[in-house]
Design a protein around this motif. Structure first.
Motif, short mmCIF file in Angstrom:
data_model
loop_
_atom_site.label_atom_id
_atom_site.label_comp_id
_atom_site.label_asym_id
_atom_site.label_seq_id
_atom_site.Cartn_x
_atom_site.Cartn_y
_atom_site.Cartn_z
N ARG A 68 -2.01 6.72 -4.06
CA ARG A 68 -0.79 5.98 -3.74
C ARG A 68 0.15 6.77 -2.84
O ARG A 68 1.32 6.47 -2.75
CB ARG A 68 -0.07 5.56 -5.02
CG ARG A 68 -0.66 4.32 -5.69
CD ARG A 68 0.30 3.75 -6.73
NE ARG A 68 -0.03 2.40 -7.13
CZ ARG A 68 -0.75 2.10 -8.21
NH1 ARG A 68 -1.21 3.07 -8.97
NH2 ARG A 68 -0.99 0.84 -8.51
N GLN A 69 -0.35 7.78 -2.15
CA GLN A 69 0.48 8.52 -1.20
C GLN A 69 0.56 7.72 0.09
O GLN A 69 -0.45 7.30 0.65
CB GLN A 69 -0.13 9.90 -0.94
CG GLN A 69 0.87 11.04 -0.95
CD GLN A 69 1.82 10.99 0.23
OE1 GLN A 69 1.59 10.29 1.20
NE2 GLN A 69 2.89 11.75 0.14
N GLY A 70 1.79 7.51 0.59
CA GLY A 70 2.00 6.61 1.72
C GLY A 70 1.85 7.24 3.08
O GLY A 70 2.21 6.62 4.08
N GLY A 71 1.34 8.49 3.16
CA GLY A 71 1.16 9.14 4.44
C GLY A 71 2.40 9.86 4.89
O GLY A 71 3.42 9.94 4.19
N GLY A 72 2.34 10.41 6.10
CA GLY A 72 3.43 11.21 6.64
C GLY A 72 4.11 10.60 7.85
O GLY A 72 4.94 11.27 8.49
N VAL A 73 3.80 9.35 8.16
CA VAL A 73 4.46 8.64 9.25
C VAL A 73 5.03 7.34 8.70
O VAL A 73 4.30 6.52 8.14
CB VAL A 73 3.50 8.34 10.42
CG1 VAL A 73 4.24 7.59 11.53
CG2 VAL A 73 2.88 9.61 10.96
N ILE A 74 6.33 7.15 8.82
CA ILE A 74 7.00 5.92 8.42
C ILE A 74 7.16 5.03 9.65
O ILE A 74 7.64 5.48 10.69
CB ILE A 74 8.38 6.23 7.81
CG1 ILE A 74 8.25 7.07 6.54
CG2 ILE A 74 9.14 4.94 7.52
CD1 ILE A 74 9.56 7.59 6.02
N ASP A 75 6.77 3.79 9.52
CA ASP A 75 6.84 2.85 10.64
C ASP A 75 7.27 1.50 10.08
O ASP A 75 6.51 0.87 9.34
CB ASP A 75 5.47 2.75 11.32
CG ASP A 75 5.52 1.92 12.61
OD1 ASP A 75 6.54 1.23 12.84
OD2 ASP A 75 4.53 1.96 13.37
#
Length: 694
Positions: free
Chosen positions: A318-325
């Motif tokens: 459930r980690q959403g990554g390191g780039v928010i868009d």
């Protein structure tokens, strides 16, 4: 234990003020609308509200950050982070001090339009100070009349275009590769007025990897269809492309190279792009029975942000990554009816209204790497729709009974979060949660003398979690639908006095008790989980003094002392946080002073000083505190008139004594990167010309 020393001098001060106010003569008090929602003298209202006019807020200043304008307001802590990717830090009597980015827990309004989203997260960068008419700052119990997440209220008002048309052009250069250019046109008559303003700002930044480019546009058309109505249409735009984020430093890194960026910021090229556009309409019409006011707004906001979350930390499901868009669409409407009833020997003013605000985010998250290349958009890790809706009816009443004024308010706040998870390979986080709270306020003021008012007020407030706080606070980093809002009870007593024709004083004592304060439960892998664990108490005293010492000399003084502590044990990151620990990010003492001198029509100069005591940076109070500091700034302004043209020049030096200091802190950073150093001595020069048509 709370130190009561500020209260011992209150009785002699009170009698001294009584003696001076009894024989004083006064000028008309400036009018405010914040808090009461109708035009009233701030000196008669039973709460703390300050008005800062455009001249005090902007003359001789760069005109880039809201922090330039708010130093003279007690109770506020405004920290320019020198990081345009994260915006300012602003707290009001401790509300908002924990915000990791942007402004949280304080209601921001511009011409009646919220700059805060319905979940309480706001950004100050969208407002254009070039078009400012005034700022009104409300603190204390009556802030809750503006709904949830209103620990304080900062309301900005743009001016209407008036008089013969005029064109303006300004340019400036400053330290650290900073420059700004502005072009504007405005004018108006009794039928219509207009303002168009465009500015371009860029900087290399004081620290490494802190460059920014900001382009702002503001346009406003004001129409007067008849003698009893007014219609304003406005458009604002912010383009902020690839703004670099240097992140915070550890104390060891500050000692080694205070101008450096965090190594992870360089490795992942942390940066942020914002495209914000907004339309607004304000309409006001007076009737025989009362006044109708309506505000409508709509806009879009697109954000792409590259964070420095380690590659290995992005493996959990459930980690959403390191780039928010994300792309946000938002709109809202506020309607109110203000009616006064003449009861013979008294006047009753009743305001009823309804505020509706909505935002929808189409949000994606991506890995911030491709293979061994860092700081680029990789695989999709999050795809969801987030909707936040706020609906708040309210009623307020003010009853003027000669020397006595009574105020009361009641607001029902309802904030609903709805999540539609469209990335189902790691589980379904869809769901919704609704927070409801009734927040009453009561206040009374009494005029002991024509120039001396005493007052008391009480109120309850509510602060919901933000989307960011909810996102990873559930089991296994899922959405935290079980988080509850923090609720507070505030009490304030104070006095407002006119000591002479051109000297005014405000004194306020306050206490704020908060239950279910939102605090960090754990922080790892670049993500924080939040919990309702703490009870807090904040007690303090505020003093504001304004005086025109002579025809050419003006002085301002603002002092705040606040004791902010946890009043209940809780556990954070596996550590026991004991009752009595200080709340991080809130200085115990702040002092601001300004002395302005204008001996000639074409020349003015001013010096300002700021003292801030040490700042705790995390809940256990064991990490290195950001040391106390004192800064002095100086500015001079020149003006020349030549026919229809007016020229001006500004010279400014900030941090006159070249002190090293920590300008702001990041509360509770799990990597110990709490500290954001402020710049050394910095120069600023500007020049402008204005042409006014006949």
């Amino acid at each position: 234990m709370y130190r009561l020393s500020p209260f011992f001098w209150l009785p002699p001060l009170f009698w001294s003020l009584t003696a001076q106010a009894e024989n004083a003569t006064y000028q008309a008090d400036p009018l405010v609308v914040t808090g009461s929602r109708y035009q009233a003298s701030g000196w008669q209202l039973p709460f703390s509200v300050n008005r800062i006019d455009a001249e005090q807020a902007t003359l001789g200043k760069p005109g880039v950050n809201l922090s330039e304008a708010l130093g003279s307001v007690p109770g506020l802590v405004v920290q320019n982070r020198q990081n345009y990717a994260q915006d300012l830090q602003i707290s009001s009597r401790g509300f908002g001090a924990r915000s990791a980015f942007g402004i949280r827990g304080i209601k921001l309004l511009a011409d009646g339009v919220p700059l805060s989203s319905p979940d309480g997260q706001g950004q100050a960068a969208t407002f254009d100070l070039d078009t400012l008419e005034r700022i009104e700052v409300l603190r204390g119990p009556f802030a809750s009349v503006y709904g949830s997440n209103s620990g304080g209220v900062i309301q900005l008002f743009s001016r209407d275009g008036e008089g013969p048309p005029k064109l303006s052009l300004d340019t400036s250069q400053a330290a650290y590769g900073t420059s700004r250019t502005r072009v504007a046109a405005e004018g108006g008559n009794d039928k219509a007025g207009f303002i168009i303003n465009r500015s371009h700002f860029e900087t290399d930044g004081y620290r490494d990897h802190s460059g920014a480019i900001l382009d702002k546009t503001f346009a406003k058309l004001t129409l007067y269809p008849d003698d009893v109505s007014k219609l304003s249409l406005s458009f604002s735009e912010l383009d902020q492309n690839d703004t670099q984020d240097p992140q915070g430093l550890t104390w060891a890194q500050v000692q080694s190279d205070r101008r450096s960026a965090a190594p992870s910021a360089l490795a992942f090229d942390t940066r942020k792009t914002v495209d914000h556009r907004q339309f607004a309409l304000n309409y006001e019409r007076s009737f025989a029975a009362g006044t109708w006011q309506s505000t409508l707004y709509s806009g879009t906001r697109q954000v792409i942000q590259y964070q420095s979350i380690p590659v290995g930390a992005q493996t959990p499901a459930r980690q959403g990554g390191g780039v928010i868009d994300f792309e946000r669409r938002f709109h809202g409407i506020g309607n109110r009816w203000i009616q006064s009833f003449d009861l013979g020997s008294s006047l009753l003013t009743v305001t009823t209204g309804l505020d509706y605000d909505y935002s929808r985010d189409d949000r994606q998250g991506f890995e911030n790497f491709v293979g061994s290349t860092l700081g680029v958009k990789g695989n999709l890790r999050r795809d969801e729709r987030n909707e936040v809706t706020s609906l708040s009816p309210y009623v307020q009443a003010a009853w003027q009974l000669g020397k006595l004024e009574l105020q009361a308010g009641l607001r029902h706040s309802q904030v609903e979060f709805d999540v539609d998870d469209r990335f189902l390979s790691n589980g379904d986080d869809s769901g919704s949660v609704t927070y409801r709270e009734l927040t009453p306020t009561l206040g009374a003021s009494y005029a002991l003398l024509p120039g001396l008012n005493v007052y008391a007020s009480w109120g309850k407030g509510v602060e919901t979690p933000t989307l960011n706080e909810l996102s990873y606070s559930g089991p296994d980093n899922s959405f935290g639908f079980d988080l509850q809002p923090a609720t507070s009870e505030q009490v304030e007593v104070g006095l407002k006095a006119r000591l002479a024709e051109a000297t005014s004083l405000q004194l306020a004592l306050f206490q704020i008790d908060t239950d279910d304060e939102l605090v960090v439960e754990s922080a790892s892998g670049g993500r924080s989980r939040f919990q309702n664990a703490a009870q807090t108490r904040r007690r303090g005293v505020e003093l504001a003094l304004e005086s025109r010492l002579s025809d050419t000399l003006r002085a301002n003084l603002a002092y705040t002392q606040i004791d902010a502590t946890y009043s209940k044990n809780f556990t954070s990151n596996g550590r026991l946080i004991e009752s009595g620990n200080r709340l991080p990010g809130i200085p115990a003492r702040t002092l601001f002073g300004e002395l302005a001198w204008q001996p000639l029509d074409w020349f003015s100069t001013a010096i300002e000083g700021l003292y801030r005591s040490q700042l705790y940076v995390e809940d256990s109070n064991t990490a290195k505190t950001a040391p106390s500091y004192a800064l002095f700034n100086w500015q001079a302004r020149f003006e020349q008139k030549l026919g229809a043209m007016t020229f001006n020049q500004v010279l400014r030096i900030d941090n006159l004594l070249d002190r090293e200091y920590i300008g702001s802190v990041i509360v509770g950073d799990s990597n110990g990167r709490h500290y954001e150093p402020g710049p050394e001595r910095a120069w600023y020069v500007g020049a402008g010309v204005q042409y006014q048509f006949d």
